[in-house]
Each structure stands twice: as structure tokens, then as C-alpha cells.
Design a protein around this motif. Structure first.
Motif, PDB file in Angstrom:
ATOM      1  N   UNK A  35      20.389  22.094 -32.082  1.00  0.00           N
ATOM      2  CA  UNK A  35      19.219  22.907 -31.747  1.00  0.00           C
ATOM      3  C   UNK A  35      19.043  22.999 -30.236  1.00  0.00           C
ATOM      4  N   UNK A  36      19.205  21.872 -29.557  1.00  0.00           N
ATOM      5  CA  UNK A  36      19.086  21.846 -28.101  1.00  0.00           C
ATOM      6  C   UNK A  36      20.188  22.695 -27.453  1.00  0.00           C
ATOM      7  N   UNK A  88      25.865  28.040 -33.924  1.00  0.00           N
ATOM      8  CA  UNK A  88      25.136  28.340 -35.162  1.00  0.00           C
ATOM      9  C   UNK A  88      26.040  28.208 -36.386  1.00  0.00           C
ATOM     10  N   UNK A  89      27.325  28.499 -36.212  1.00  0.00           N
ATOM     11  CA  UNK A  89      28.276  28.293 -37.303  1.00  0.00           C
ATOM     12  C   UNK A  89      28.320  26.807 -37.660  1.00  0.00           C
ATOM     13  N   UNK A  90      28.375  25.955 -36.636  1.00  0.00           N
ATOM     14  CA  UNK A  90      28.365  24.515 -36.885  1.00  0.00           C
ATOM     15  C   UNK A  90      27.062  24.084 -37.557  1.00  0.00           C
ATOM     16  N   UNK A  91      25.951  24.630 -37.083  1.00  0.00           N
ATOM     17  CA  UNK A  91      24.658  24.288 -37.669  1.00  0.00           C
ATOM     18  C   UNK A  91      24.604  24.688 -39.140  1.00  0.00           C
ATOM     19  N   UNK A  92      25.234  25.803 -39.457  1.00  0.00           N
ATOM     20  CA  UNK A  92      25.250  26.271 -40.834  1.00  0.00           C
ATOM     21  C   UNK A  92      25.938  25.254 -41.751  1.00  0.00           C
ATOM     22  N   UNK A  93      27.052  24.676 -41.288  1.00  0.00           N
ATOM     23  CA  UNK A  93      27.776  23.688 -42.082  1.00  0.00           C
ATOM     24  C   UNK A  93      26.962  22.398 -42.223  1.00  0.00           C
ATOM     25  N   UNK A  94      26.345  21.960 -41.138  1.00  0.00           N
ATOM     26  CA  UNK A  94      25.548  20.731 -41.199  1.00  0.00           C
ATOM     27  C   UNK A  94      24.289  20.926 -42.049  1.00  0.00           C
ATOM     28  N   UNK A 148      22.404  11.303 -44.367  1.00  0.00           N
ATOM     29  CA  UNK A 148      21.344  12.273 -44.101  1.00  0.00           C
ATOM     30  C   UNK A 148      20.756  12.125 -42.713  1.00  0.00           C
ATOM     31  N   UNK A 149      20.537  10.892 -42.267  1.00  0.00           N
ATOM     32  CA  UNK A 149      19.985  10.654 -40.936  1.00  0.00           C
ATOM     33  C   UNK A 149      20.957  11.092 -39.841  1.00  0.00           C
ATOM     34  N   UNK A 150      22.244  10.813 -40.054  1.00  0.00           N
ATOM     35  CA  UNK A 150      23.263  11.249 -39.087  1.00  0.00           C
ATOM     36  C   UNK A 150      23.304  12.774 -39.000  1.00  0.00           C
ATOM     37  N   UNK A 151      23.175  13.412 -40.149  1.00  0.00           N
ATOM     38  CA  UNK A 151      23.200  14.880 -40.200  1.00  0.00           C
ATOM     39  C   UNK A 151      21.994  15.478 -39.478  1.00  0.00           C
ATOM     40  N   UNK A 152      20.819  14.902 -39.695  1.00  0.00           N
ATOM     41  CA  UNK A 152      19.612  15.393 -39.021  1.00  0.00           C
ATOM     42  C   UNK A 152      19.727  15.228 -37.505  1.00  0.00           C
ATOM     43  N   UNK A 153      20.336  14.125 -37.090  1.00  0.00           N
ATOM     44  CA  UNK A 153      20.539  13.916 -35.659  1.00  0.00           C
ATOM     45  C   UNK A 153      21.459  14.971 -35.066  1.00  0.00           C
ATOM     46  N   UNK A 154      22.505  15.323 -35.814  1.00  0.00           N
ATOM     47  CA  UNK A 154      23.432  16.348 -35.348  1.00  0.00           C
ATOM     48  C   UNK A 154      22.746  17.713 -35.294  1.00  0.00           C
TER      49      UNK A 154
END
Length: 280
Positions: free
Chosen positions: A240-241, A259-265, A229-235
């Protein structure tokens, strides 16, 4: 193209040979002159518009950091109408758009068609908006617009309060999280990400996602799940940046891919929460 002077010479010579020609064809000459002037005006307008566009692109390139506040807004980013509206109840001119209440009779107004969520929530059109200000605006609006406040009002006001309250809810929930906010900004620009699509996604990226999901399924302690979970939040923070930078530069295709990548994470982040709840 004939000049007005040339048309007058032709008209005069034709009138000498045929006296009736000047009378019967005066309307045609007038139309020709009008058409000529219109074409010249349209050509000049097109040239000025092109030059303005060129000047704007140069300015945007020099001042990318101020992209959101200085770029020419598209029709998708603005309210569909800039026409002043009047109160449905007392006909008083509304002081701003979108208007929730009439300043004169205090009657709640119907939702303004086409107003963007950014305008409804009084936010800057930016991916990195102030979420604290967003939450404050949301609470203020809901305190005023909640249907319980209009139980003794007319049926029309009750309906308007319900519509406005629901719209504020939707706008707030859309803009609150980076993923839904970014997807909405793409939608305003005429772009969308199809549900369940993996087209254009790098195969290495998909492989990495499979490994993360497998590790999450095999997690046997809260610590293991929390680490994922922490690794995912970091990604998600890193994405976001990157998305903000792409949108600042107007690179919509790059923003869409990120945004596609963000959707998966974001999906993995939700699975982590579900996994942690199993250990409770």
C-alpha cells in the motif's frame, strides 16, 4: 506564407492587367487572408499549450507531495460534462454536480453520467483516502437515497432513487479497499489488469506465492494459519505504501506492477480467512 500587405500588392497589379480580376477574385483573397490568420493563431495556441505543459511538469517535479491536488486532471478523472444541469422536475438550476437532490423541489435526481466514484463519494483523488470519511458519506447518502423513502413518490423518482442507491453502493465498495481502489484509479488513467494474467510477474515472486499457498494448505492449527495471515497483512500494508508512492510520482507502470502483487496477496488473505473458518 504571404503577408496581408503582399496580397494587397499582388491584387492591385493583377487588377491593372485584368479589370475584372479584382471583382471576381476578391472572395479568394479574403479566404487566403482568413486562412493565414487562422494558421498563425493555431500555431501560437499550440506553442502556448506546449509551454504550459513544460511549466506544469517542472512544477510537479518540485512539488511531488502535492501531486494529487495540483496536477492537471485528465478527462478520465473528472465528470464528462461541466455544463450546468437543471432539475428534471422543476427546471431549477442544480447547485452542484453530481447532484442527488434538487435544492428547490427536493426531487431526487438521476445519476450523472461519467461522474467518477471519487466525486460521487466526495473524496480526494488519492490512493490513501480517508476511509472513515468515506464510510460516513456512504451512510449519509444511503439514508437519504434508500428506495424505501420514495415508495409514495412518482415512478420516475423511485427509479432514480434505486439507480442512485446502487451507484453509491458500487462507488463505496470500490473505494473502500486498497486493491479495488488502486485498480479503479488505473482504469481512470486508461490502464487495466487482465483477469488471471501472470504476464510480467517475476518467476521468483510466483515461486514464493506457491510456497505460501502450500504452507497454508498444510496448516493444521489456527496458530499456523494465523501466522500466514499476519505475514500477508504485513505485506499488503507494505505494498500500500509503495503503490501510493508510485501514484504520487505518476509512475503508473510501477503502480500497475505493484497492484498485480497486491492482487495475489489479497487472494491469499481470503484463503487464510477460509482456512481459519475450518477450525471453528
Amino acid at each position: 506564407m504571404l503577408s496581408v500587405k503582399s496580397l494587397r500588392i499582388v491584387s492591385s497589379s493583377r487588377a491593372v492587367l485584368h479589370p475584372c480580376w479584382l471583382t471576381t477574385n476578391r472572395l479568394s483573397v479574403s479566404k487566403a487572408v482568413t486562412c493565414s490568420a487562422h494558421c498563425m493563431s493555431a500555431s501560437l495556441h499550440k506553442k502556448c499549450t506546449w509551454l504550459s505543459s513544460m511549466n506544469f511538469r517542472a512544477l510537479r517535479k518540485e512539488r511531488q507531495l502535492l501531486f494529487y491536488t495540483h496536477r492537471a486532471p485528465s478527462l478520465r478523472n473528472c465528470c464528462t460534462s461541466q455544463v450546468k444541469l437543471n432539475c428534471w422536475n422543476c427546471k431549477h438550476l442544480l447547485d452542484k454536480t453530481p447532484a442527488f437532490f434538487c435544492v428547490s423541489c427536493k426531487a431526487v435526481q438521476p445519476p450523472e453520467e461519467g461522474a467518477s466514484y471519487f466525486k460521487i463519494m466526495d473524496c480526494d483523488y488519492t490512493f490513501t483516502l480517508d476511509t472513515q470519511k468515506l464510510q460516513k458519506t456512504y451512510l449519509q447518502l444511503q439514508r437519504c437515497l434508500h428506495p424505501d423513502n420514495f415508495s409514495q413518490k412518482s415512478v420516475k423518482e423511485q427509479e432514480y432513487s434505486e439507480s442512485q442507491s446502487a451507484l453509491v453502493n458500487k462507488a463505496y465498495n470500490t473505494l473502500l479497499k486498497p486493491l479495488s481502489r488502486g485498480l479503479y484509479m488505473l482504469e481512470l488513467e486508461g490502464m487495466s489488469i487482465e483477469e488471471g494474467t501472470v504476464s510480467g510477474v517475476d518467476s521468483d515472486f510466483l515461486m514464493k506465492l506457491m510456497e505460501i499457498n502450500e504452507a497454508l494448505d498444510e496448516a493444521r492449527t489456527p496458530e499456523e494459519a494465523n501466522k500466514i495471515g499476519q505475514d500477508t497483512k504485513g505485506k499488503l500494508a507494505d505494498l500500500t505504501v509503495q503503490i501510493d508512492a508510485a501514484l504520487l510520482k505518476g509512475e503508473l507502470q510501477a503502480a500497475k506492477a505493484l497492484l498485480v502483487q497486491m492482487k495475489y496477496y489479497a487472494n491469499i488473505d481470503e484463503k487464510v480467512k477460509e482456512k481459519l473458518s475450518e477450525f471453528m
